[in-house]
Design an enzyme around this catalytic site. Structure first.
Site, PDB file in Angstrom:
ATOM      1  N   CYS A  82      -1.434   1.291  -1.887  1.00  0.00           N
ATOM      2  CA  CYS A  82      -0.872   1.160  -3.231  1.00  0.00           C
ATOM      3  C   CYS A  82      -1.677   2.011  -4.226  1.00  0.00           C
ATOM      4  O   CYS A  82      -1.764   3.216  -4.055  1.00  0.00           O
ATOM      5  CB  CYS A  82      -0.775  -0.305  -3.644  1.00  0.00           C
ATOM      6  SG  CYS A  82       0.338  -0.551  -5.059  1.00  0.00           S
ATOM      7  N   HIS A 194       2.830  -1.898   0.514  1.00  0.00           N
ATOM      8  CA  HIS A 194       1.814  -2.857   0.958  1.00  0.00           C
ATOM      9  C   HIS A 194       2.086  -3.262   2.404  1.00  0.00           C
ATOM     10  O   HIS A 194       2.939  -4.132   2.650  1.00  0.00           O
ATOM     11  CB  HIS A 194       1.847  -4.111   0.079  1.00  0.00           C
ATOM     12  CG  HIS A 194       1.298  -3.914  -1.285  1.00  0.00           C
ATOM     13  ND1 HIS A 194      -0.046  -4.076  -1.572  1.00  0.00           N
ATOM     14  CD2 HIS A 194       1.898  -3.556  -2.445  1.00  0.00           C
ATOM     15  CE1 HIS A 194      -0.247  -3.844  -2.858  1.00  0.00           C
ATOM     16  NE2 HIS A 194       0.912  -3.518  -3.406  1.00  0.00           N
ATOM     17  N   GLU A 196       0.288  -5.150   4.211  1.00  0.00           N
ATOM     18  CA  GLU A 196      -0.107  -6.552   4.385  1.00  0.00           C
ATOM     19  C   GLU A 196       0.962  -7.515   3.885  1.00  0.00           C
ATOM     20  O   GLU A 196       0.901  -8.721   4.168  1.00  0.00           O
ATOM     21  CB  GLU A 196      -1.445  -6.821   3.681  1.00  0.00           C
ATOM     22  CG  GLU A 196      -1.396  -6.983   2.183  1.00  0.00           C
ATOM     23  CD  GLU A 196      -1.310  -5.671   1.404  1.00  0.00           C
ATOM     24  OE1 GLU A 196      -1.417  -5.729   0.164  1.00  0.00           O
ATOM     25  OE2 GLU A 196      -1.146  -4.605   2.026  1.00  0.00           O
TER      26      GLU A 196
END
Length: 213
Positions: A82, A194, A196
């Site tokens: 990011c 992202h 994650e």
């Protein structure tokens, strides 16, 4: 052998979710701003959430820019996520204010300009256009990933790499506005989205990166 990854803690980023995501794919994760630990780990993950200028202030306060440069000089892997990707570029412009980045790649981070009155920030799931020969997206070339951002790199400006490996640039489009979604450039890798927060596809991407260390 388990790979040791430092998740750089410089006051910006979704640290705990990133830590858990790396642990789930088998990495030995340390969250720290320690200079030597960050330089010597098998892999370094640079997160980032919020404003470009604030992230650069936090990064330079812990000499994170020096860590990134030193690792790349030695061919040691770095992954930016990011705003952690954005600060790897030469500059960011937010609200008319220009801030120098780490300058690992030329280019400018600027506000997205979607068409058809699409809202900014770009928030949600999106597909990506993956180049041939990718390592990062192996097995997940047609998957969707989760984005949350108002700014991006809308032009890729690195033309002469003088390197044995040509950068592989992944693109995506939001409201007709095309921007860089990920880059694989030797030891330097980054994603605008992202991983994650991107479910199984994001986990596979992180696993691919950890396996490459």
């Amino acid at each position: 052998m388990t790979k040791k990854v430092v998740l750089l803690d410089y006051g910006s980023g979704n640290i705990r979710s990133g830590e858990r995501a790396l642990q789930r794919v088998g990495a030995d994760v340390t969250v720290t701003a320690d200079f030597d630990a960050a330089c010597n780990a098998d892999g370094l993950l640079v997160p980032g959430v919020g404003a470009f200028a604030a992230c650069m202030t936090g990064l330079t306060a812990v000499r994170g820019d020096v860590v990134v440069d030193r690792r790349l000089t030695g061919g040691r892997p770095v992954l930016g996520i990011c705003v952690g990707m954005q600060i790897l570029f030469a500059r960011g412009i937010e609200h008319g204010v220009e801030t120098d980045g780490c300058e690992q790649w030329p280019g400018t981070v600027e506000r997205l300009q979607p068409e058809d009155a699409q809202p900014v920030p770009h928030m949600g799931w999106n597909t990506v256009d993956v180049p041939a020969g990718t390592t990062l997206f192996e097995g997940i070339e047609k998957e969707r990933f989760y984005f949350v951002h108002s700014y991006g790199v809308r032009r890729w400006e690195l033309t002469d790499t003088r390197a044995s490996v040509t950068p592989r640039v992944t693109w995506t489009t939001y409201g007709g506005d095309e921007f860089v979604a990920a880059v694989e450039n030797g030891p330097l890798t980054a994603t605008q989205f992202h991983p994650e927060k991107s479910g199984d596809a994001g986990a596979t991407l992180l696993e691919n990166w950890v396996r490459s260390l």
